[in-house]
Design an enzyme around this catalytic site. Structure first.
Site, short mmCIF file in Angstrom:
data_model
loop_
_atom_site.label_atom_id
_atom_site.label_comp_id
_atom_site.label_asym_id
_atom_site.label_seq_id
_atom_site.Cartn_x
_atom_site.Cartn_y
_atom_site.Cartn_z
CD GLU A 116 13.01 -0.76 -3.88
OE1 GLU A 116 13.57 -0.69 -4.36
OE2 GLU A 116 12.82 -2.25 -3.98
CG HIS A 139 7.54 -2.37 -6.97
ND1 HIS A 139 8.30 -3.58 -7.69
CD2 HIS A 139 8.21 -2.66 -5.35
CE1 HIS A 139 8.79 -4.35 -7.34
NE2 HIS A 139 8.94 -4.27 -5.81
CG HIS A 141 6.72 -8.17 -4.57
ND1 HIS A 141 6.80 -8.50 -3.42
CD2 HIS A 141 6.96 -7.46 -5.45
CE1 HIS A 141 7.96 -7.64 -3.15
NE2 HIS A 141 8.40 -6.57 -4.29
CD GLU A 169 -8.52 -6.59 -21.86
OE1 GLU A 169 -7.86 -6.43 -20.45
OE2 GLU A 169 -9.54 -7.49 -21.94
CG HIS A 210 11.74 -7.40 -7.01
ND1 HIS A 210 13.04 -7.16 -6.38
CD2 HIS A 210 10.64 -6.81 -6.84
CE1 HIS A 210 11.98 -6.40 -4.75
NE2 HIS A 210 11.05 -6.25 -5.27
P1 13P Z 1 9.65 -1.40 1.30
O1 13P Z 1 8.98 -2.05 2.22
O2 13P Z 1 10.95 -0.52 1.46
O3 13P Z 1 8.43 -0.79 0.25
O4 13P Z 1 9.85 -2.07 0.43
C1 13P Z 1 8.90 -3.57 -0.25
C2 13P Z 1 9.63 -4.21 -2.19
O5 13P Z 1 8.40 -3.81 -2.62
C3 13P Z 1 10.56 -3.80 -1.78
O6 13P Z 1 11.28 -3.83 -3.27
ZN ZN Z 2 9.06 -5.57 -4.55
#
Ligand code: 13P
Ligand code: ZN
Length: 270
Positions: A116, A139, A141, A169, A210
């Site tokens: 990413e 980033h 999940h 908050e 995602h």
């Molecule tokens: P990477 O292992 O390449 O960082 O990917 C993980 C991920 O969350 C892809 O969106």
């Molecule tokens: Zn991801």
């Protein structure tokens, strides 16, 4: 030369990836972080003229020419960063207008930066324009934010307002709200460009089905931003199937704006 493993930026990165894994936001290799570093701080720990290898990035970002980033590796597990930082992280300097990343430290098993990287670097470009103090793109999940994208309208105003209503908050922590991208193929320049576009108006960008992107001036602030949005989504997922008897009204949101001296995103409050 000081030991890079003792550098405050390294210690913080290790603590943050470990903490994110503990929160359940980063299963397997899920999630990635990039943190902008100053040349002066890098020089305390590394000879910046010693380049281990060069990796092509596949995009251009002239604004980031010569900038240094500590970044997580592709396919690497956040839970393992604390045990082998030099394998799971890398320190790179961008050159050739962002088309090349020169590895100065890390990725020691021959690995490379996160898939990413385009979304990270393009988001840095945009957030630095909005706020020169921005250093971190994160980033992950988070379970409830992700769950919410299956059962809730992806309209950004509606999504934001519902999150704001879940904890007092929220409007104070993310008055710019959350922007939302529909499902897109991850790891591409296209999702990178789309994410960066969304970063112009918000520090949080949800990737439907995602995860989420956050931007901030340091790891703590960016973590806290995602943590707050995820907490709100958790409350939403707990109450979504129940009749809503009470809520935080727009009138009360306006009181919060005044009390905490924040301005909600234009047109998001009635
Ligand atoms: P990477 O292992 O390449 O960082 O990917 C993980 C991920 O969350 C892809 O969106
Ligand atoms: Zn991801």
């Amino acid at each position: 030369m000081k030991d890079i493993l003792s550098a405050p930026f390294m210690v913080e990165m290790i603590r943050t990836t470990t903490n994110m894994y503990a929160h359940g936001w980063d299963e397997r290799n899920g999630g990635n972080i990039s943190m902008l570093l100053d040349e002066a701080e890098v020089k305390e720990y590394l000879d910046i003229d010693t380049v281990l290898r060069s990796i092509s990035t596949g995009f251009s970002a002239p604004e980031l020419e010569g900038r240094y980033f500590l970044v997580t590796g592709t396919g690497k597990y956040f839970k393992n960063v604390q045990y082998a930082p030099d394998v799971n992280l890398g320190l790179v300097r961008l050159s050739h207008g962002g088309r090349t990343a020169k590895v100065l430290w890390g990725f020691s098993d021959g690995g490379r930066f996160t898939s990413e990287f385009p979304a990270h670097m393009m988001s840095h470009v945009v957030r630095l324009r909005v706020d020169p103090a921005n250093r971190v793109i994160m980033h992950c999940h988070p379970t409830n934010l992700l769950a919410m994208t299956y059962v809730y309208d992806l309209n950004e105003r509606a999504f934001t307002r519902t999150l704001w209503q879940m904890c007092t908050e929220c409007i104070v922590v993310f008055p710019d709200g959350v922007n939302v991208l529909p499902w897109m193929l991850c790891g591409t320049n296209e999702i990178g460009e789309a994410t960066a576009e969304k970063m112009k108006t918000s520090r949080l960008v949800v990737w439907a089905q995602h995860g989420i992107y956050g931007a901030g001036k340091d790891l703590d602030e960016t973590f806290g931003l995602i943590e707050t949005a995820e907490k709100a989504a958790e409350i939403y997922m707990k109450i979504a199937h129940l009749p809503r008897v009470n809520t935080i009204t727009d009138e009360q949101m306006h009181l919060l704006e005044k009390r905490f001296d924040v301005k909600a995103r234009d047109g998001y409050l009635d």
